[in-house]
Design a protein around this motif. Structure first.
Motif, PDB file in Angstrom:
ATOM      1  N   ARG A 153      20.659 -29.884   8.650  1.00 54.13           N
ATOM      2  CA  ARG A 153      19.987 -30.633   7.597  1.00 54.13           C
ATOM      3  C   ARG A 153      18.484 -30.495   7.771  1.00 54.13           C
ATOM      4  O   ARG A 153      17.987 -30.524   8.892  1.00 54.13           O
ATOM      5  CB  ARG A 153      20.321 -32.127   7.669  1.00 54.13           C
ATOM      6  N   MET A 154      17.765 -30.373   6.645  1.00 53.56           N
ATOM      7  CA  MET A 154      16.300 -30.342   6.713  1.00 53.56           C
ATOM      8  C   MET A 154      15.713 -30.571   5.331  1.00 53.56           C
ATOM      9  O   MET A 154      16.415 -30.471   4.331  1.00 53.56           O
ATOM     10  CB  MET A 154      15.808 -29.030   7.307  1.00 53.56           C
ATOM     11  N   SER A 155      14.427 -30.848   5.327  1.00 56.90           N
ATOM     12  CA  SER A 155      13.753 -31.067   4.054  1.00 56.90           C
ATOM     13  C   SER A 155      13.752 -29.773   3.248  1.00 56.90           C
ATOM     14  O   SER A 155      13.797 -28.673   3.813  1.00 56.90           O
ATOM     15  CB  SER A 155      12.315 -31.528   4.284  1.00 56.90           C
ATOM     16  N   TYR A 156      13.684 -29.922   1.929  1.00 59.32           N
ATOM     17  CA  TYR A 156      13.628 -28.721   1.105  1.00 59.32           C
ATOM     18  C   TYR A 156      12.329 -27.968   1.363  1.00 59.32           C
ATOM     19  O   TYR A 156      12.297 -26.748   1.280  1.00 59.32           O
ATOM     20  CB  TYR A 156      13.799 -29.034  -0.381  1.00 59.32           C
ATOM     21  N   GLY A 157      11.259 -28.677   1.726  1.00 59.46           N
ATOM     22  CA  GLY A 157       9.997 -28.012   2.063  1.00 59.46           C
ATOM     23  C   GLY A 157      10.181 -27.050   3.226  1.00 59.46           C
ATOM     24  O   GLY A 157       9.661 -25.927   3.204  1.00 59.46           O
ATOM     25  N   THR A 158      10.922 -27.458   4.229  1.00 57.13           N
ATOM     26  CA  THR A 158      11.180 -26.588   5.381  1.00 57.13           C
ATOM     27  C   THR A 158      12.058 -25.409   4.971  1.00 57.13           C
ATOM     28  O   THR A 158      11.812 -24.271   5.375  1.00 57.13           O
ATOM     29  CB  THR A 158      11.840 -27.386   6.524  1.00 57.13           C
ATOM     30  N   ILE A 159      13.061 -25.666   4.149  1.00 55.68           N
ATOM     31  CA  ILE A 159      13.903 -24.572   3.666  1.00 55.68           C
ATOM     32  C   ILE A 159      13.066 -23.580   2.872  1.00 55.68           C
ATOM     33  O   ILE A 159      13.202 -22.366   3.035  1.00 55.68           O
ATOM     34  CB  ILE A 159      15.083 -25.111   2.821  1.00 55.68           C
ATOM     35  N   HIS A 160      12.167 -24.095   2.037  1.00 59.33           N
ATOM     36  CA  HIS A 160      11.304 -23.215   1.241  1.00 59.33           C
ATOM     37  C   HIS A 160      10.443 -22.328   2.149  1.00 59.33           C
ATOM     38  O   HIS A 160      10.246 -21.144   1.876  1.00 59.33           O
ATOM     39  CB  HIS A 160      10.418 -24.048   0.303  1.00 59.33           C
ATOM     40  N   THR A 196      25.143 -37.999   4.729  1.00 50.05           N
ATOM     41  CA  THR A 196      23.854 -38.349   5.334  1.00 50.05           C
ATOM     42  C   THR A 196      22.732 -37.511   4.739  1.00 50.05           C
ATOM     43  O   THR A 196      21.661 -38.028   4.402  1.00 50.05           O
ATOM     44  CB  THR A 196      23.904 -38.173   6.863  1.00 50.05           C
ATOM     45  N   ALA A 197      22.966 -36.211   4.601  1.00 54.40           N
ATOM     46  CA  ALA A 197      21.947 -35.329   4.016  1.00 54.40           C
ATOM     47  C   ALA A 197      21.628 -35.760   2.588  1.00 54.40           C
ATOM     48  O   ALA A 197      20.455 -35.799   2.197  1.00 54.40           O
ATOM     49  CB  ALA A 197      22.411 -33.878   4.050  1.00 54.40           C
ATOM     50  N   ALA A 198      22.640 -36.106   1.815  1.00 57.21           N
ATOM     51  CA  ALA A 198      22.417 -36.555   0.437  1.00 57.21           C
ATOM     52  C   ALA A 198      21.611 -37.845   0.423  1.00 57.21           C
ATOM     53  O   ALA A 198      20.660 -37.985  -0.360  1.00 57.21           O
ATOM     54  CB  ALA A 198      23.749 -36.738  -0.277  1.00 57.21           C
ATOM     55  N   HIS A 199      21.975 -38.773   1.290  1.00 54.18           N
ATOM     56  CA  HIS A 199      21.256 -40.049   1.379  1.00 54.18           C
ATOM     57  C   HIS A 199      19.782 -39.825   1.724  1.00 54.18           C
ATOM     58  O   HIS A 199      18.900 -40.503   1.203  1.00 54.18           O
ATOM     59  CB  HIS A 199      21.929 -40.952   2.423  1.00 54.18           C
ATOM     60  N   ASN A 200      19.511 -38.858   2.601  1.00 53.33           N
ATOM     61  CA  ASN A 200      18.144 -38.556   3.036  1.00 53.33           C
ATOM     62  C   ASN A 200      17.423 -37.578   2.110  1.00 53.33           C
ATOM     63  O   ASN A 200      16.297 -37.191   2.393  1.00 53.33           O
ATOM     64  CB  ASN A 200      18.156 -37.978   4.453  1.00 53.33           C
ATOM     65  N   LYS A 201      18.122 -37.137   1.046  1.00 51.61           N
ATOM     66  CA  LYS A 201      17.574 -36.156   0.103  1.00 51.61           C
ATOM     67  C   LYS A 201      17.166 -34.855   0.809  1.00 51.61           C
ATOM     68  O   LYS A 201      16.120 -34.268   0.537  1.00 51.61           O
ATOM     69  CB  LYS A 201      16.406 -36.751  -0.689  1.00 51.61           C
ATOM     70  N   GLU A 202      18.031 -34.415   1.722  1.00 51.12           N
ATOM     71  CA  GLU A 202      17.795 -33.204   2.488  1.00 51.12           C
ATOM     72  C   GLU A 202      18.591 -32.034   1.927  1.00 51.12           C
ATOM     73  O   GLU A 202      19.610 -32.228   1.263  1.00 51.12           O
ATOM     74  CB  GLU A 202      18.213 -33.414   3.953  1.00 51.12           C
ATOM     75  N   GLY A 203      18.132 -30.840   2.236  1.00 48.82           N
ATOM     76  CA  GLY A 203      18.898 -29.637   1.981  1.00 48.82           C
ATOM     77  C   GLY A 203      19.701 -29.297   3.226  1.00 48.82           C
ATOM     78  O   GLY A 203      19.563 -29.957   4.272  1.00 48.82           O
ATOM     79  N   ALA A 215      23.057 -16.216   6.265  1.00 48.90           N
ATOM     80  CA  ALA A 215      22.827 -17.657   6.275  1.00 48.90           C
ATOM     81  C   ALA A 215      22.588 -18.069   4.827  1.00 48.90           C
ATOM     82  O   ALA A 215      22.046 -17.312   4.035  1.00 48.90           O
ATOM     83  CB  ALA A 215      21.618 -17.996   7.142  1.00 48.90           C
ATOM     84  N   ARG A 216      23.020 -19.280   4.498  1.00 48.85           N
ATOM     85  CA  ARG A 216      22.885 -19.761   3.129  1.00 48.85           C
ATOM     86  C   ARG A 216      22.263 -21.155   3.146  1.00 48.85           C
ATOM     87  O   ARG A 216      22.252 -21.821   4.175  1.00 48.85           O
ATOM     88  CB  ARG A 216      24.266 -19.780   2.458  1.00 48.85           C
ATOM     89  N   TYR A 217      21.784 -21.553   1.977  1.00 46.47           N
ATOM     90  CA  TYR A 217      21.180 -22.887   1.887  1.00 46.47           C
ATOM     91  C   TYR A 217      21.612 -23.596   0.615  1.00 46.47           C
ATOM     92  O   TYR A 217      22.017 -22.973  -0.362  1.00 46.47           O
ATOM     93  CB  TYR A 217      19.651 -22.806   1.947  1.00 46.47           C
TER      94      TYR A 217
END
Length: 159
Positions: free
Chosen positions: A9-16, A146-153, A82-84
């Protein structure tokens, strides 16, 4: 060689940032495990089959839980790239998983069906194997919620 499924799990900013510089991916995937990581070991294909009734992906959203997502790069890390998932997709998947009860899901557990479908991974009718799959499903479900609750990717890889 075994193929295990890993999720982070991570922020979309980190995924970007990873999408912009895929060379950072190994550092993200192969870091120490913490509360943002999940390893469901070799149970991934059995769980996928139990969720969607197919060894392959289907058109249903539930089919994406393990084998879905957008590729990060063209590099095959073992069982594809790897996928996101972006946070919105994580939330949709979490909503699909939320009503699924592990005990109910495990009613479809059939070593014969797994064998005929060519499912990867060792499985038997032993209580330990059934419990292993059930516990990994519960962990995967909680991870997405948990990821959905935290708005994570989520980044996922099978290696």
């Amino acid at each position: 060689m075994s193929m295990n499924a890993y999720f982070r799990r991570m922020s979309y900013g980190t995924i970007h940032k990873i999408l912009s510089s895929p060379e950072w991916l190994p550092r993200v995937i192969f870091t120490e495990c913490d509360k943002t990581t999940l390893d469901i070991d070799k149970s991934w294909h059995i769980i996928h089959y139990l969720l969607c009734g197919s060894a392959q992906t289907t058109d249903e959203l539930i089919s994406e839980v393990i084998l879905g997502g957008r590729p990060i790069s063209a590099d095959d890390l073992g069982c594809g790239p790897a996928r996101y998932f972006e946070p919105l997709k994580v939330a949709l998947i979490a909503d699909e998983l939320a009503p699924i009860d592990a005990k109910q899901l495990m009613r479809h557990y059939s070593v014969g069906k797994f064998s005929r479908a060519g499912i990867y991974g060792k499985c038997s009718d032993a209580v330990d194997d059934i419990s292993f799959i059930s516990c990994n499903f519960d962990s995967l479900k909680a991870f997405y919620i948990t990821a959905a609750h935290n708005k994570e990717g989520i980044i996922t890889v099978i290696i």
